[in-house]
Design a protein around this motif. Sequence first.
Motif, mmCIF file in Angstrom:
data_model
loop_
_atom_site.group_PDB
_atom_site.id
_atom_site.type_symbol
_atom_site.label_atom_id
_atom_site.label_comp_id
_atom_site.label_asym_id
_atom_site.label_seq_id
_atom_site.Cartn_x
_atom_site.Cartn_y
_atom_site.Cartn_z
ATOM 1 N N SER A 1 0.828 -1.208 0.000
ATOM 2 C CA SER A 1 0.000 0.000 0.000
ATOM 3 C C SER A 1 0.860 1.255 0.000
ATOM 4 O O SER A 1 0.502 2.272 -0.615
ATOM 5 C CB SER A 1 -0.959 0.001 1.203
ATOM 6 N N LYS A 2 2.004 1.206 0.679
ATOM 7 C CA LYS A 2 2.928 2.346 0.652
ATOM 8 C C LYS A 2 3.553 2.505 -0.731
ATOM 9 O O LYS A 2 3.658 3.619 -1.266
ATOM 10 C CB LYS A 2 4.025 2.171 1.706
ATOM 11 N N TYR A 3 3.981 1.375 -1.321
ATOM 12 C CA TYR A 3 4.527 1.448 -2.674
ATOM 13 C C TYR A 3 3.501 2.049 -3.637
ATOM 14 O O TYR A 3 3.831 2.882 -4.484
ATOM 15 C CB TYR A 3 4.910 0.049 -3.163
ATOM 16 N N ASP A 4 2.246 1.621 -3.515
ATOM 17 C CA ASP A 4 1.203 2.099 -4.429
ATOM 18 C C ASP A 4 1.006 3.606 -4.315
ATOM 19 O O ASP A 4 0.890 4.318 -5.318
ATOM 20 C CB ASP A 4 -0.123 1.382 -4.146
ATOM 21 N N VAL A 5 0.946 4.091 -3.069
ATOM 22 C CA VAL A 5 0.678 5.518 -2.877
ATOM 23 C C VAL A 5 1.878 6.368 -3.290
ATOM 24 O O VAL A 5 1.740 7.547 -3.614
ATOM 25 C CB VAL A 5 0.262 5.783 -1.416
ATOM 26 N N LEU A 6 3.064 5.755 -3.323
ATOM 27 C CA LEU A 6 4.260 6.448 -3.787
ATOM 28 C C LEU A 6 4.437 6.333 -5.297
ATOM 29 O O LEU A 6 5.332 6.955 -5.869
ATOM 30 C CB LEU A 6 5.500 5.884 -3.086
ATOM 31 N N GLY A 7 3.602 5.510 -5.939
ATOM 32 C CA GLY A 7 3.739 5.297 -7.377
ATOM 33 C C GLY A 7 4.864 4.365 -7.742
ATOM 34 O O GLY A 7 5.258 4.273 -8.914
ATOM 35 N N ALA A 8 5.401 3.634 -6.757
ATOM 36 C CA ALA A 8 6.521 2.711 -7.004
ATOM 37 C C ALA A 8 5.980 1.343 -7.402
ATOM 38 O O ALA A 8 6.111 0.362 -6.681
ATOM 39 C CB ALA A 8 7.395 2.607 -5.752
ATOM 40 N N ARG A 9 5.371 1.281 -8.572
ATOM 41 C CA ARG A 9 4.767 0.038 -9.062
ATOM 42 C C ARG A 9 5.695 -0.624 -10.084
ATOM 43 O O ARG A 9 6.635 -0.019 -10.575
ATOM 44 C CB ARG A 9 3.399 0.326 -9.696
ATOM 45 N N TRP A 10 5.379 -1.852 -10.378
ATOM 46 C CA TRP A 10 6.140 -2.586 -11.376
ATOM 47 C C TRP A 10 6.196 -1.798 -12.673
ATOM 48 O O TRP A 10 5.198 -1.195 -13.065
ATOM 49 C CB TRP A 10 5.453 -3.942 -11.615
ATOM 50 N N PRO A 11 7.346 -1.678 -13.368
ATOM 51 C CA PRO A 11 8.591 -2.413 -13.109
ATOM 52 C C PRO A 11 9.646 -1.597 -12.359
ATOM 53 O O PRO A 11 10.844 -1.809 -12.545
ATOM 54 C CB PRO A 11 9.061 -2.720 -14.531
ATOM 55 N N SER A 12 9.221 -0.650 -11.537
ATOM 56 C CA SER A 12 10.186 0.137 -10.778
ATOM 57 C C SER A 12 11.032 -0.767 -9.885
ATOM 58 O O SER A 12 10.526 -1.733 -9.295
ATOM 59 C CB SER A 12 9.458 1.168 -9.911
ATOM 60 N N GLN A 13 12.301 -0.445 -9.779
ATOM 61 C CA GLN A 13 13.194 -1.174 -8.882
ATOM 62 C C GLN A 13 13.003 -0.649 -7.462
ATOM 63 O O GLN A 13 13.110 0.551 -7.223
ATOM 64 C CB GLN A 13 14.649 -1.012 -9.325
ATOM 65 N N ARG A 14 12.738 -1.570 -6.533
ATOM 66 C CA ARG A 14 12.428 -1.139 -5.167
ATOM 67 C C ARG A 14 13.386 -1.807 -4.175
ATOM 68 O O ARG A 14 13.623 -3.011 -4.271
ATOM 69 C CB ARG A 14 10.982 -1.511 -4.813
ATOM 70 N N ARG A 15 13.864 -1.009 -3.236
ATOM 71 C CA ARG A 15 14.705 -1.571 -2.172
ATOM 72 C C ARG A 15 13.792 -1.976 -1.034
ATOM 73 O O ARG A 15 13.451 -1.185 -0.156
ATOM 74 C CB ARG A 15 15.734 -0.539 -1.714
ATOM 75 N N ARG A 16 13.383 -3.221 -1.055
ATOM 76 C CA ARG A 16 12.381 -3.691 -0.099
ATOM 77 C C ARG A 16 12.884 -3.630 1.330
ATOM 78 O O ARG A 16 12.095 -3.473 2.261
ATOM 79 C CB ARG A 16 11.954 -5.116 -0.459
ATOM 80 N N SER A 17 14.175 -3.762 1.519
ATOM 81 C CA SER A 17 14.688 -3.753 2.889
ATOM 82 C C SER A 17 14.409 -2.413 3.562
ATOM 83 O O SER A 17 14.098 -2.366 4.755
ATOM 84 C CB SER A 17 16.193 -4.054 2.895
ATOM 85 N N ASP A 18 14.484 -1.323 2.808
ATOM 86 C CA ASP A 18 14.209 -0.003 3.386
ATOM 87 C C ASP A 18 12.755 0.099 3.815
ATOM 88 O O ASP A 18 12.444 0.622 4.901
ATOM 89 C CB ASP A 18 14.516 1.095 2.364
ATOM 90 N N MET A 19 11.853 -0.378 2.964
ATOM 91 C CA MET A 19 10.432 -0.311 3.295
ATOM 92 C C MET A 19 10.109 -1.213 4.484
ATOM 93 O O MET A 19 9.337 -0.835 5.377
ATOM 94 C CB MET A 19 9.591 -0.714 2.084
#
Length: 650
Positions: free
Chosen positions: A355-373
């Motif tokens: 839900s945080k990724y979605d509201v930030l617009g960090a959707r596929w195929p954006s590269q995401r550092r999951r450890s930070d989240m």
Amino acid sequence: MQTNRYRTELTKLASTYAAAMREDVSRLKQAIAGASESSVIGVGSGGSFTVAALLCNLHEAYTGRVSRPSTPLEIICNPTLASSSPVFLISAEGKNPDITEALDRARQHSARPVHVLTNRGSSPLMEGVLELSDVNSHVFELHEKDGYLATNSLLLDAVLVARAYSELDGNTDALPASVDELQIGGQPISHWVEAAAEFVQAAVKRGAVVVTYSPLLHPIAADLESKFSEGALLHCQLADLRSFAHGRHLWLAERSTDIAVLALVEPSLGELWNKMSALFPGDVPTLAMPLSGASPKDLIAGLIGQMHLVQAIAEKMGKDPGQPNVPQFGRDIYYIDLPKIIPPPGNRVSAAEQSKYDVLGARWPSQRRRSDMTRARDAFVDSLTYQTFRAIVFDYDGTLTASQRRTAPPSDPIVRHLKRLVEAGILVGIASGRGDSIQNELAKVLPSSILDNLHLGLYNGGWIGTASQTLEFPQGTVEFLSHVTRIARKLQSLGVPIERISPKHPYQVSIRFRDGLPTDQMWFVIADSLRQAGLTNSTMFRSKHSVDVLAPGVGKSELVAHIIQHKKIDPHEILTMGDQGAWPGNDVSLLEHRFSLSVDMPSRRMDRGWKLAPGHRRDVDATLWYLERFQVDAVGRFRFSMSHEPTDNP
């Protein structure tokens, strides 16, 4: 001699059509109008799939939005199909296990409206509607049940959908008053069927038919395939006119004695069909269903015409497709317990993080550092569960009640939790863009002893008092709000889908849009209009239904500030909760509070405003999930526990 059920059902089509023309479709029109800015997903099986295809066909024709008819299994296996489009689930009887499971999974994954169109007010499907939040039911009773194949239920629902779209288009006479006025090829439907006798005989002899069609007439083709296949009448292939040209013609060359061709055509493709059919081998029987267009009237005429064609074929075969001898294994297949057999799709990341990724617009195929989240989530949960709270402030619509469209007060479970908190000495507040309608609703379900201790921030925190106090407006007007009102009325006159403009001096102007219309796009329309007029849009926020423009100094956080100042409660001892936590959502000030929880859209800040409830729990369902995990530690204090086992009776 046994009565032929299918033939008997067809004799009732005229009365069913007349009944459909008398029905009130205002709520269905409202639902479709609300979806007019979006693609839609239509869901159904058998005859209901035909209605779903018709709905999507008309939606594309009138709105230009690509829409998709789907089977329930498509939604069950991939419920994210329902995540960003309004969903219309269609079922005549509402008892098949596929549609009930599709409803459950669609509601769990959809952030958009979910609608159910059915012909039974009492059914397993309607039980599911009552158990889930924000599902809109459209019930049109059909007292006589269809036989094995959908006939009258299909026609009823198809006419209702066709009426809704044509009337929204301003054409109240799109459908004739009587079914007898419908035509195929410029003649009554019965004449077209009679003229098809030679083709019927040839098709039965060959045992297979290719239905080639104009894409604009796909719902008719879909129902032909359904009836031929479900009734075990003919092997049926579907292909639009050009798909047929891409190889399927080989059947005509190599198996010309095994196939017949039925073409569903309208004027734009009539010449194409004529050129194609003139090239066919001479021994391949063909039949055209020439409709005058692809309007609602033509589609309904085609659906009725093909039902009668199916009857002619079944009669030639000596069969009654309305009551075949259904084998036991077929019944067993139909009633397989789907939730036990088909597991829900897994999540690649936790719902809270997604839900945080979605509201930030960090959707596929954006590269995401999951450890930070993940670290941010864990840090928030640790701080939240460590803290003791003395007060909680809720948003109202979408948090304590399902929708501002419904005037009902909060549900019994919400009421029980509110009483539990107040009686434990915890200060409870409600901040809302609404006015005294909230006081009226709360008074229906809460005793005066609770109302006296329930703190309200109405009109987005402009008015602050208790639920038992009389709401009084200060005298005077705010010039800024007057300008906003004039701008909104001008936009309304230009056709902007504004349903209501409600100025409430000196607090706000509320601009409400058509039901179901996404307010994110409308927010920009209003904001740009204010910018053009030289007015600020910094105090303009949106909910799921409206845009509120606030006077300077007005905001939901004013209730939090009031509690801090007048009740002497430390800011860290106040928990806030709302559904629209990301700017310009109208709960942004609530969910920017240090300790805050979202029931739908979280804040974009990493240290607050998380949606910790499971992904399929949103709005009131998510609120209940949180409330079940509030543990009262001492008089006037509570904690939130992620591991707490909820009880049914708070």
